[in-house]
Design an enzyme around this catalytic site. Structure first.
Site: not given
Ligand code: IVH
Length: 680
Positions: A36, A38, A85-86, A118, A120, A122, A179, A231, A295, A319, A413, A416, A431, A436
């Site tokens: 650290d 250095e 989105s998916l 992969e 997903k 959050d 993400e 990703y 995918k 999911k 408490c 105790c 407490c 305790c």
């Molecule tokens: S690929 C065409 N890979 O899911 C969209 N998305 O519902 C391809 N997400 O907004 C996205 N993990 O925030 C991809 N391994 C992953 C993911 C991922 C989370 C989220 C992403 C996106 C949402 C789509």
């Protein structure tokens, strides 16, 4: 740039490259090459150069990671390619439907198709734009078509390289998607700190990450331990990436974290197997995940199957079963933690959430119970986010019958019976009984945990038994244990006893930040422990600081400063620290760049009685300043400090022409933090 010497430009570039490389080793690979100290030296030098010649600060300068710009609002910027989105499925059947459609759309048989599976994540989806290898912009997903410019904030994230590494030819343009995440552990720490400060808590890691990234003041973002996992791709010009597998490899080489569980699957059964694998291991995962993403691996095939207006047809989110369930609060009990904090806990009618039986949920503190208005008898939504402690998300007020009982914090408490107190400005009721028994147990749990002394092989159950049986009375007693003591526990054979002793022995060399954390100073969590370690370099130095001195440290406010100050002045704690030292726990001195210590290379000899400190203490202080303290005078001695009634050492010093100084002189050296007065 004309007015800046070429040598400076070269040096700045060299420093940027070096620092970016070491960031990558440290934050992405978890495998640093340099210390650290250095690293800090390189960093400080770059800051110095940029201060002197502001024009040399390029967009990829790692100094931009520190944050600081305060914005009035975020600018909207359209995505070159929409961030889609998916589609979601929740069952195996749903996935098989997706698979069948893929076969139809591609016209291929199953053995010609591969999927990447992969986790997903959050978190918060973002896009990073690199032009000629340099990060020039970072956007939120926004509505998918238009995002917000959060470049300054994203730059502060350690796992986002400001410049791509290790790639063959630099792409003219590459948009990298992924993400922003907070690990489950960091999320809990952050909420604990907020709870202690009486601040509102984040509901889950996702909200915490999103809240941290959408800050107008990027120094707030910089103070949060955010991560980025890459990703996906937007527009690319200048590299040819053919499938998801090579994309992940490319991203890894370019300096990004990529999903840890990413599996290339060659048929539907493999997908199902891997889905279940991730589902069953989700608790072990560093980040919160709410499913998997499947995918098509091949990019040409993706093109062929195409996309709908909002989601691609080549991918699907499978999911996990919901991690929220409805249940009722049967009671609210109060548990006592290691700092004596009383935590209200909801006793629930047991429910299964994502495969785990949940019968308790933390309510954090009095204010949270009030804010969410949780009463005994209420119907509530409970969430279990990975291995994060289950939480009551909200009350379903429509279900109230009028028989629900509001919760009141006890005045005594519950363990105790001693009085409790809520200090001003703090969320926790504590407490007041220092011995305790609940505190002792919880303190031990903390002491042995990962991040603290990390005595793995010594579980809480064992420690609890040791306390109950009187084999140990406090944490330091662990270091005095003998095999016979351990045999007194239920079901311990020779092997287990030896393992326990070995684990304890191994923990005697903690890092400074672990040791500070292990002490359990109220309001000092893992993160602040590491801030303090960096700042003060040793427990001794930390313990001597006044509240005013402590407050000057970034991130330390008056409450934390006071609790640190109080901690080191409490007799019990002083004795505990002494006991740890006696037990052989090594108290490290760290991060002081040794080669910069003022008295490095100087040898002192102490003789006679000193008035204001013991000889031990003087020796300690000299050593902290880098000096060597020897017991006999030789030609190599630089100074002999003579107190009252010095011995024969003075004679020897005179013979050898070694400088002889008195205590007053020594105090001057200490007061000036190691400067030798002008006349030697
Ligand atoms: S690929 C065409 N890979 O899911 C969209 N998305 O519902 C391809 N997400 O907004 C996205 N993990 O925030 C991809 N391994 C992953 C993911 C991922 C989370 C989220 C992403 C996106 C949402 C789509």
């Amino acid at each position: 740039m004309d007015d800046i010497p070429q040598s400076i430009l070269d040096e700045a570039k060299w420093l940027r490259d070096k620092i970016n490389y070491h960031n990558y080793r440290y934050y992405v690979l978890d495998n640093p090459e340099i210390t650290d100290a250095e690293y800090d030296r390189l960093f400080d030098r770059l800051i110095e150069l940029e201060k002197k010649y502001p024009k040399i600060r390029t967009p990829d300068s790692p100094t931009l990671k520190v944050g600081g710009a305060v914005l009035k609002s975020f600018h909207s910027v359209p995505h070159r390619l929409p961030m889609l989105s998916l589609n979601k499925v929740t069952t195996e059947g749903g996935f098989l439907d997706f698979h069948r459609r893929i076969l139809e759309l591609t016209g291929l048989s199953e053995d010609k198709i591969a999927y990447m599976l992969e986790p997903k994540f959050d978190g918060l989806a973002v896009e990073l734009i690199y032009e000629n290898g340099v990060l020039t912009m970072g956007l939120t997903r926004g509505d998918g078509l238009i995002g917000e410019d959060i470049t300054a904030n994203l730059r502060t994230i350690r796992t986002i390289p400001l410049k791509l590494y290790n790639h063959g030819n630099v792409p003219k343009l590459i948009e990298i998607r992924g993400e922003v995440l907070l690990s489950k552990r960091d999320f809990e720490n952050l909420n604990r700190q907020r709870s202690e400060k009486g601040e509102e808590l984040f509901a889950n890691p996702r909200n915490a990450a999103a809240g941290s990234v959408r800050q107008l003041d990027s120094s707030i973002t910089a103070s949060r331990p955010l991560n980025f996992v890459a990703y996906g791709l937007g527009v690319v010009i200048g590299v040819d990436i053919k499938n998801q597998e090579s994309l992940l490899n490319y991203l890894k080489k370019a300096g990004f974290k990529t999903p840890k569980y990413a599996f290339l699957c060659h048929n539907k059964d493999e997908v199902i197997k891997r889905y279940n694998y991730i589902l069953n291991n989700r608790d072990e995962y560093e980040f919160e995940i709410d499913g998997t993403v499947i995918k098509l691996n091949d990019f040409d095939l993706r093109e062929k199957v195409g996309e709908l207006s909002r989601s691609p047809r080549w991918a699907v989110a499978w999911k996990f079963p919901p991690s929220q369930e409805q249940t009722t609060v049967e009671d609210i009990v109060v548990s006592v933690g290691r700092t004596g904090a009383l935590t209200p806990v909801a006793v629930l009618k047991p429910v299964h959430i994502a495969g785990v039986k949940v019968s308790r949920a933390t309510l954090h503190n009095e204010d949270e119970v009030k804010r969410k208005d949780i009463r005994i008898g209420d119907t509530v939504i409970v969430e279990r986010a990975g291995d994060v402690i289950p939480e009551v998300v909200k009350v379903i007020k429509e279900y109230r019958t009028g028989n629900e009982k509001p919760f009141e914090m006890p005045k005594k408490c519950p363990v105790c019976g001693a009085s409790v107190e809520r200090l001003e400005g703090q969320a926790a009721v504590r407490c007041l009984n220092i011995s305790c028994p609940a505190k002792q147990k919880e303190y031990l749990r903390h002491f042995i945990s990962r991040g603290a002394m990390d005595i793995d092989g010594l579980g809480y159950k064992i420690v609890e038994q040791m306390l109950d049986k009187g084999i140990i009375r406090d944490a330091a007693d662990l270091y005095f244990l003998k095999k016979e003591d351990i045999f007194k526990l239920e079901r311990t054979g020779n092997k287990l006893a030896q393992n326990i002793l070995d684990a304890i022995e191994k923990s005697k060399h903690p890092s400074l930040k672990s040791l500070i954390f292990a002490l359990g100073i109220p309001n000092v969590g893992e993160h602040l422990a590491s801030v303090l370690a960096k700042e003060f370099g040793s427990i001794d130095a930390l313990s001597e600081k006044t509240t005013d001195e402590l407050i000057t440290v970034n991130e330390i406010g008056p409450i934390v400063a006071q609790s640190i100050f109080d901690y080191f002045r409490e007799e019990r704690n002083i004795r505990f620290i002494e006991k740890l030292k006696k037990a052989g726990v090594v108290f490290p001195v760290e991060n002081m760049e040794r080669e910069n210590l003022p008295l490095l290379g100087k040898t002192f000899v102490l003789t006679g009685t000193l008035e204001s400190f013991t000889r031990e203490k003087a020796k300690d202080m000299l050593e902290q300043l880098g000096a060597k303290v020897s017991s006999s005078v030789s030609r190599k001695t630089d100074f002999v400090i003579a107190g009252e009634n010095p011995g024969s050492k003075i004679v020897k010093a005179k013979q050898l022409n070694v400088k002889i100084k008195d205590e007053k002189w020594l105090k001057k050296v200490f007061d000036s933090k190691g400067e030798i007065p002008e006349n030697g």
